[in-house]
Design an enzyme around this catalytic site. Structure first.
Site, short mmCIF file in Angstrom:
data_model
loop_
_atom_site.label_atom_id
_atom_site.label_comp_id
_atom_site.label_asym_id
_atom_site.label_seq_id
_atom_site.Cartn_x
_atom_site.Cartn_y
_atom_site.Cartn_z
N ASP A 87 0.84 -1.19 0.00
CA ASP A 87 0.00 0.00 0.00
C ASP A 87 0.88 1.24 0.00
O ASP A 87 2.06 1.19 0.37
CB ASP A 87 -0.94 0.01 1.21
CG ASP A 87 -0.17 0.00 2.53
OD1 ASP A 87 0.81 -0.75 2.65
OD2 ASP A 87 -0.56 0.76 3.44
N GLU A 146 -0.30 -1.11 5.79
CA GLU A 146 0.84 -0.76 6.64
C GLU A 146 0.94 0.74 6.86
O GLU A 146 1.28 1.19 7.96
CB GLU A 146 2.13 -1.29 6.01
CG GLU A 146 3.36 -1.18 6.92
CD GLU A 146 4.12 0.14 6.81
OE1 GLU A 146 5.05 0.34 7.60
OE2 GLU A 146 3.79 0.96 5.92
#
Length: 402
Positions: free
Chosen positions: A80, A146
């Site tokens: 991400d 994350e």
């Protein structure tokens, strides 16, 4: 026999392939919590690379496997990214994934940290081509969310999916250096109460704003008083007031509520109980006894699979000792490949290792392509040379580690 020369040859052979893997991932946006399209692309790329198995877990992360040995080694990359920010500050399309003539891959996530993900896929392909059949089952985790909550994905992987490797290598950007620890962090809220009154008669009230100001100065003093860890490997912790809100019944009133939000960085030997106790102590000295409340909030955002999974906003400090077999093997692997020793240092930013090493005590090192200085800012790039180096290192390590 360790195929050192062959690994070097393959990493160069797949130089353009690894860079293009990175470019393909950049071209498919994957903001934190909205990674579905990028994860589906990664499944396809892993299948094309010849992984023995690949699937998407219940939270949304991609998990691939190569080999079937009795021990488990994992390589991790979060896939991400943060948001683009002001596009006018980008010289090119942030999703172009262009490989430039001067040996850079350009685009959002190039360093943070799709470069590591590209190296992992290339390494798996090389291991398959080498016919790796060693003592490790090697897992490659392409993890989600994350940027919003580091380590949440791995708490889910360990506690819900049941995957707990013997060793883990994080591919966060280190400019091909080796890291063996990092400070932890936590988030703390302070809620303060006052008594409202008409703004023309402030002496009839108790201002939560003034309480907040004194509390903020107390946190400044706490930050100055914090001490480094015993061996000074990770340095001292820190605390900063990252936001402050004050409100009352109207703009013409003494405010009766205030909230301070703290970013607390934790060195070795500090934990959530110690940190909250310090805040309470310093606030009490500044304000006297309550009414106030000091607590640690939780993260409860759902990702693209709409799975319920929460955690406290506490991310423990971790380190792997310098003489640990994973650190020793990592240094030896790089030495044999490139004739240079990697002296392991500390990581200055937070990673998924707060979960798998900080909470679950799995021995961990960090080694990845790109620069942390390029992260979270316009015109992000990663060097193609770094991709070649790290893909070779990831391929070499399973042969060296015992």
């Amino acid at each position: 026999m360790v195929p050192t020369e062959r690994i070097r040859e393959l990493s160069e052979k797949y130089r353009a392939y690894t860079a293009e893997l990175l470019g393909k991932m950049i071209r498919v946006p994957g903001f934190s919590g909205r990674e579905k399209d990028r994860c589906e692309l990664i499944v396809q790329l892993c299948q094309e690379a010849g992984f023995d198995e690949v699937h998407i877990d219940g939270l949304g992360s991609v998990v691939g496997r190569v080999g079937h040995g009795p021990k488990k080694l994992a390589f991790d990359a979060h896939i991400d990214t943060v948001e683009v920010g002001d596009r006018t500050q980008w010289n090119k399309d942030p999703f172009c994934g262009e490989v430039t003539e001067d040996g850079l891959v350009y685009g959002l996530g190039a360093s943070d940290q799709l470069g590591g993900a590209a190296c992992m896929i290339a390494s798996a392909r090389m291991l398959k081509e080498l016919g790796y059949d060693g003592e490790f089952t090697i897992y490659y985790t392409f993890t989600v969310m994350e940027e919003d909550c580091d380590g949440l994905c791995w708490l889910y992987e360990i506690e819900k999916e049941g995957l707990k490797p013997d060793y883990i290598v994080s591919s966060e950007p280190t400019a091909c250096r080796l890291f063996r620890g990092q400070r932890g962090r936590m988030e703390i809220e302070i809620l303060l109460k006052g008594i409202s009154s008409h703004g023309s008669l402030p002496h009839n009230g108790v201002s939560a704003a003034y309480k907040a100001a004194r509390a903020a100065l107390a946190m400044e003093q706490l930050n100055e008083d914090l001490q480094p860890d015993e061996d000074n490997f990770l340095g001292k912790g820190s605390v900063v007031v990252s936001s402050m809100e004050v409100k009352g019944p109207s703009q013409c009133s003494v405010p009766d509520e205030a909230k301070l939000y703290l970013d607390r960085r934790l060195t070795w030997g500090e934990n959530e109980e110690i940190a909250i106790g310090q805040v309470v102590d310093y606030i009490t000295k500044a304000l006297g006894e309550p009414p106030y409340k000091v607590y640690m909030p939780s993260y409860a955002k759902r990702g693209y699979k709409n799975t319920d999974f929460t955690q406290e906003l506490y991310f423990p400090t971790w380190k792997t000792e310098e003489n640990h077999e994973l650190v020793v093997a990592s240094r030896k692997a790089f030495q044999e490949l490139y004739g240079k020793d990697l002296v392991p240092g500390p990581c200055v930013y937070s990673t998924n290792a707060v979960a798998f090493c900080g909470r679950h005590h799995i021995p961990t090192v960090i080694m990845g392509p790109g620069d942390v200085e390029a992260c979270h800012k316009p015109n992000e790039t990663t060097r193609v040379n770094d991709l070649v180096t790290c893909s070779a290192f990831y391929t070499m390590l399973p042969y060296i580690l015992k």
